[in-house]
Design an enzyme around this catalytic site. Sequence first.
Site, PDB file in Angstrom:
ATOM      1  CG  ASP A 298      33.635  37.757  35.350  1.00  0.00           C
ATOM      2  OD1 ASP A 298      33.054  37.799  34.187  1.00  0.00           O
ATOM      3  OD2 ASP A 298      33.527  36.536  35.924  1.00  0.00           O
TER       4      ASP A 298
ATOM      5  CE  LYS B 154      36.413  40.622  29.303  1.00  0.00           C
ATOM      6  NZ  LYS B 154      36.509  40.083  31.012  1.00  0.00           N
TER       7      LYS B 154
ATOM      8  N   GLY C 131      30.163  37.356  29.987  1.00  0.00           N
ATOM      9  CA  GLY C 131      28.930  38.096  30.537  1.00  0.00           C
ATOM     10  C   GLY C 131      29.592  39.606  30.676  1.00  0.00           C
ATOM     11  CG  HIS C 132      31.597  41.222  28.115  1.00  0.00           C
ATOM     12  ND1 HIS C 132      32.233  41.488  27.000  1.00  0.00           N
ATOM     13  CD2 HIS C 132      32.089  40.295  28.877  1.00  0.00           C
ATOM     14  CE1 HIS C 132      33.257  40.809  26.858  1.00  0.00           C
ATOM     15  NE2 HIS C 132      33.151  40.016  28.027  1.00  0.00           N
TER      16      HIS C 132
ATOM     17  CD  GLN D  19      35.937  34.116  27.355  1.00  0.00           C
ATOM     18  OE1 GLN D  19      36.277  33.976  26.407  1.00  0.00           O
ATOM     19  NE2 GLN D  19      34.524  34.067  27.702  1.00  0.00           N
TER      20      GLN D  19
HETATM   21  P1  GDP Z   1      33.574  41.826  32.224  1.00  0.00           P
HETATM   22  O1  GDP Z   1      32.934  40.044  31.841  1.00  0.00           O
HETATM   23  O2  GDP Z   1      35.050  42.019  32.211  1.00  0.00           O
HETATM   24  O3  GDP Z   1      32.528  42.667  31.230  1.00  0.00           O
HETATM   25  O4  GDP Z   1      32.778  42.035  33.695  1.00  0.00           O
HETATM   26  P2  GDP Z   1      31.547  41.739  34.489  1.00  0.00           P
HETATM   27  O5  GDP Z   1      30.492  42.391  33.791  1.00  0.00           O
HETATM   28  O6  GDP Z   1      31.139  40.229  34.289  1.00  0.00           O
HETATM   29  O7  GDP Z   1      31.768  41.770  35.729  1.00  0.00           O
HETATM   30  C1  GDP Z   1      32.013  43.052  36.343  1.00  0.00           C
HETATM   31  C2  GDP Z   1      30.932  43.504  37.560  1.00  0.00           C
HETATM   32  O8  GDP Z   1      31.314  44.594  38.076  1.00  0.00           O
HETATM   33  C3  GDP Z   1      29.593  43.896  36.881  1.00  0.00           C
HETATM   34  O9  GDP Z   1      28.504  43.705  37.580  1.00  0.00           O
HETATM   35  C4  GDP Z   1      29.990  45.448  36.628  1.00  0.00           C
HETATM   36  O10 GDP Z   1      28.633  45.968  36.607  1.00  0.00           O
HETATM   37  C5  GDP Z   1      30.515  45.748  37.673  1.00  0.00           C
HETATM   38  N1  GDP Z   1      31.552  46.926  37.773  1.00  0.00           N
HETATM   39  C6  GDP Z   1      32.335  47.208  36.791  1.00  0.00           C
HETATM   40  N2  GDP Z   1      33.158  48.357  37.335  1.00  0.00           N
HETATM   41  C7  GDP Z   1      32.735  48.579  38.416  1.00  0.00           C
HETATM   42  C8  GDP Z   1      33.494  49.274  39.560  1.00  0.00           C
HETATM   43  O11 GDP Z   1      34.267  50.169  39.320  1.00  0.00           O
HETATM   44  N3  GDP Z   1      32.908  49.203  40.814  1.00  0.00           N
HETATM   45  C9  GDP Z   1      31.876  48.337  40.927  1.00  0.00           C
HETATM   46  N4  GDP Z   1      31.630  48.341  42.158  1.00  0.00           N
HETATM   47  N5  GDP Z   1      31.406  47.455  40.294  1.00  0.00           N
HETATM   48  C10 GDP Z   1      31.773  47.695  38.926  1.00  0.00           C
HETATM   49  P1  IMO Z   2      34.083  37.142  30.769  1.00  0.00           P
HETATM   50  O1  IMO Z   2      34.051  37.707  29.349  1.00  0.00           O
HETATM   51  C1  IMO Z   2      35.309  34.515  33.938  1.00  0.00           C
HETATM   52  C2  IMO Z   2      36.033  30.433  32.740  1.00  0.00           C
HETATM   53  C3  IMO Z   2      35.130  29.401  33.191  1.00  0.00           C
HETATM   54  C4  IMO Z   2      35.878  28.331  33.640  1.00  0.00           C
HETATM   55  C5  IMO Z   2      36.829  28.311  32.226  1.00  0.00           C
HETATM   56  C6  IMO Z   2      36.672  27.399  31.274  1.00  0.00           C
HETATM   57  O2  IMO Z   2      32.616  37.585  31.017  1.00  0.00           O
HETATM   58  O3  IMO Z   2      35.254  37.689  31.530  1.00  0.00           O
HETATM   59  P2  IMO Z   2      34.525  27.736  29.469  1.00  0.00           P
HETATM   60  O4  IMO Z   2      33.034  27.717  29.619  1.00  0.00           O
HETATM   61  O5  IMO Z   2      35.076  28.941  28.740  1.00  0.00           O
HETATM   62  O6  IMO Z   2      34.982  26.585  28.890  1.00  0.00           O
HETATM   63  O7  IMO Z   2      35.030  27.511  30.912  1.00  0.00           O
HETATM   64  O8  IMO Z   2      36.880  29.761  32.040  1.00  0.00           O
HETATM   65  N1  IMO Z   2      35.177  31.545  32.132  1.00  0.00           N
HETATM   66  C7  IMO Z   2      35.092  32.926  32.571  1.00  0.00           C
HETATM   67  N2  IMO Z   2      35.472  33.305  33.697  1.00  0.00           N
HETATM   68  N3  IMO Z   2      34.711  35.596  32.718  1.00  0.00           N
HETATM   69  C8  IMO Z   2      34.460  34.895  31.782  1.00  0.00           C
HETATM   70  O9  IMO Z   2      34.259  35.518  30.558  1.00  0.00           O
HETATM   71  C9  IMO Z   2      34.528  33.479  31.818  1.00  0.00           C
HETATM   72  N4  IMO Z   2      34.385  32.654  30.545  1.00  0.00           N
HETATM   73  C10 IMO Z   2      34.934  31.583  30.818  1.00  0.00           C
HETATM   74  O10 IMO Z   2      34.672  29.727  34.718  1.00  0.00           O
HETATM   75  O11 IMO Z   2      36.896  28.413  34.595  1.00  0.00           O
HETATM   76 MG    MG Z   3      32.035  38.797  32.718  1.00  0.00          MG
END
Ligand code: GDP
Ligand code: IMO
Ligand code: MG
Length: 446
Positions: free
Chosen positions: A13, A16, A40-41, A223
């Site tokens: 999270d 990416k 979840g991206h 991840q």
């Molecule tokens: P990922 O899994 O690495 O793609 O990250 P996620 O999408 O799960 O979580 C990142 C969250 O932060 C999302 O809700 C993005 O929209 C948000 N986000 C990304 N970059 C920024 C930033 O620079 N500032 C803020 N406030 N939110 C951001």
């Molecule tokens: P993105 O791509 C954050 C975590 C779960 C748990 C562990 C194992 O959005 O960054 P799993 O369901 O993979 O067997 O769970 O990994 N986890 C993540 N945490 N971002 C993710 O994906 C994750 N995918 C799995 O919360 O701790």
């Molecule tokens: Mg994510």
Amino acid sequence: MANVVVIGAQWGDEGKGKVTDLLSKSADIVVRYQGGVNAGHTVVVKGQTFKLHLIPSGILYPGTECIIGSGTVIDPEVLLEELDRLDELGISSKNLLISQTAHITMPYHRLIDKASEDRRGSHRIGTTGRGIGPTYADKSERTGIRMLDLLDANGLRESMQWTIAYKNEILDKLYNLPPLDAEAEIDRYLGYADRLRHHVVDASLKIYDAVRKRRNILFEGAQGTLLDLDHGTYPYVTSSNPVAGGACVGAGVGPTIIDRVIGVAKAYTTRVGEGPFPTEMQDGIGTVLCDRGAEFGTTTGRQRRCGWFDAVIGRYAVRINGMDCLAITKLDVLDTLEEIKVCVAYEIDGQRCQDFPTNARQFARCKPIYESLSGWKRSTEECRSLEDLPKEALNYLKFLAELMEVPIAIVSLGASRDQTIIVEDPIHGPKRALLDSNGQPVSKSA
Ligand code: GDP
Ligand code: IMO
Ligand code: MG
């Protein structure tokens, strides 16, 4: 031309999705190489939010080919929902290709994931409950079903009859759960096959053709480094290899074609699920970061645990991924803080330690050693160049880059595509400094 891997440098999270979307502008192909619908991206463009679980974050560019690689695990139901959602938003998925050798998440995988977590009790991992671990376990056990099996109706019927009978025994005898109806599940999956058939290809061959034509390929990790099955905080990890090396296996390419690795890290740290987290905040600041950063999981909605930036795991991520440069995201979330702490080393059993301890028991005993920096107490959301940033924010970024020994190429100050500062060309700019034989950094011109 450059082939670039984007990886998460923390526990996932990191942003990416946002960074991949940004870089996809100059990519011909974007490949997701591991993970499944646990990811979840999020991509935010012109006020519209896209949450992607399996489809590469390059899908918003109409000319970009998107490939779901062999190292991923595919839940067809979720994938089809994702395709439908994109369609509703007017995004075409005609350029989406799926590797025929990617494994498929089956209904019993989800059931077993949840049931085994319940059984673990206080030892649970805190998985996303999406069946990821059991799908990869079957892949290793060689009882998995792959995309190419899905396309062969007779073969699929035979494999599913056999595996569902086997899994029903496990569901019943181990978990006391009702059996799955094999015929109903087979019909459901044959329906998915009809809709997905025309996307399925030999992905490695497609990528190799693109490499030979010198097209730009972006590999999108899911991840993060500390969730890597081999190199993360085992057993509190996922079941695949998010690290940059995973891109080669997961996409089916040789390491010689990778030109560059970009690490994405938040300006602080978060973690979802169980497992040690040395810089986790137990005070009100954690709540501030959680609220300001909207730290709730994109996939499960769970609240993410928040902590200060941890440069020990950061340096580890630089090493394990061969990271060339960094994208620091969510700097804006720190805007209101008076003081900002950074973990520069750990104390383990009274000893100072600079390197990440791969021994899980040791890691659980690590206490962070912090250095404090002044906050800037000003909004950075509108900043579009380094000159616009308050000097304290610049100091903070400089401090992180020095600690991690990699240049920062991108700074993100909001979820939107445009809330970004490109410090150095992330694709062709400087790489991390190497050391000469005396341990001194080699200058850029050397
Ligand atoms: P990922 O899994 O690495 O793609 O990250 P996620 O999408 O799960 O979580 C990142 C969250 O932060 C999302 O809700 C993005 O929209 C948000 N986000 C990304 N970059 C920024 C930033 O620079 N500032 C803020 N406030 N939110 C951001
Ligand atoms: P993105 O791509 C954050 C975590 C779960 C748990 C562990 C194992 O959005 O960054 P799993 O369901 O993979 O067997 O769970 O990994 N986890 C993540 N945490 N971002 C993710 O994906 C994750 N995918 C799995 O919360 O701790
Ligand atoms: Mg994510």
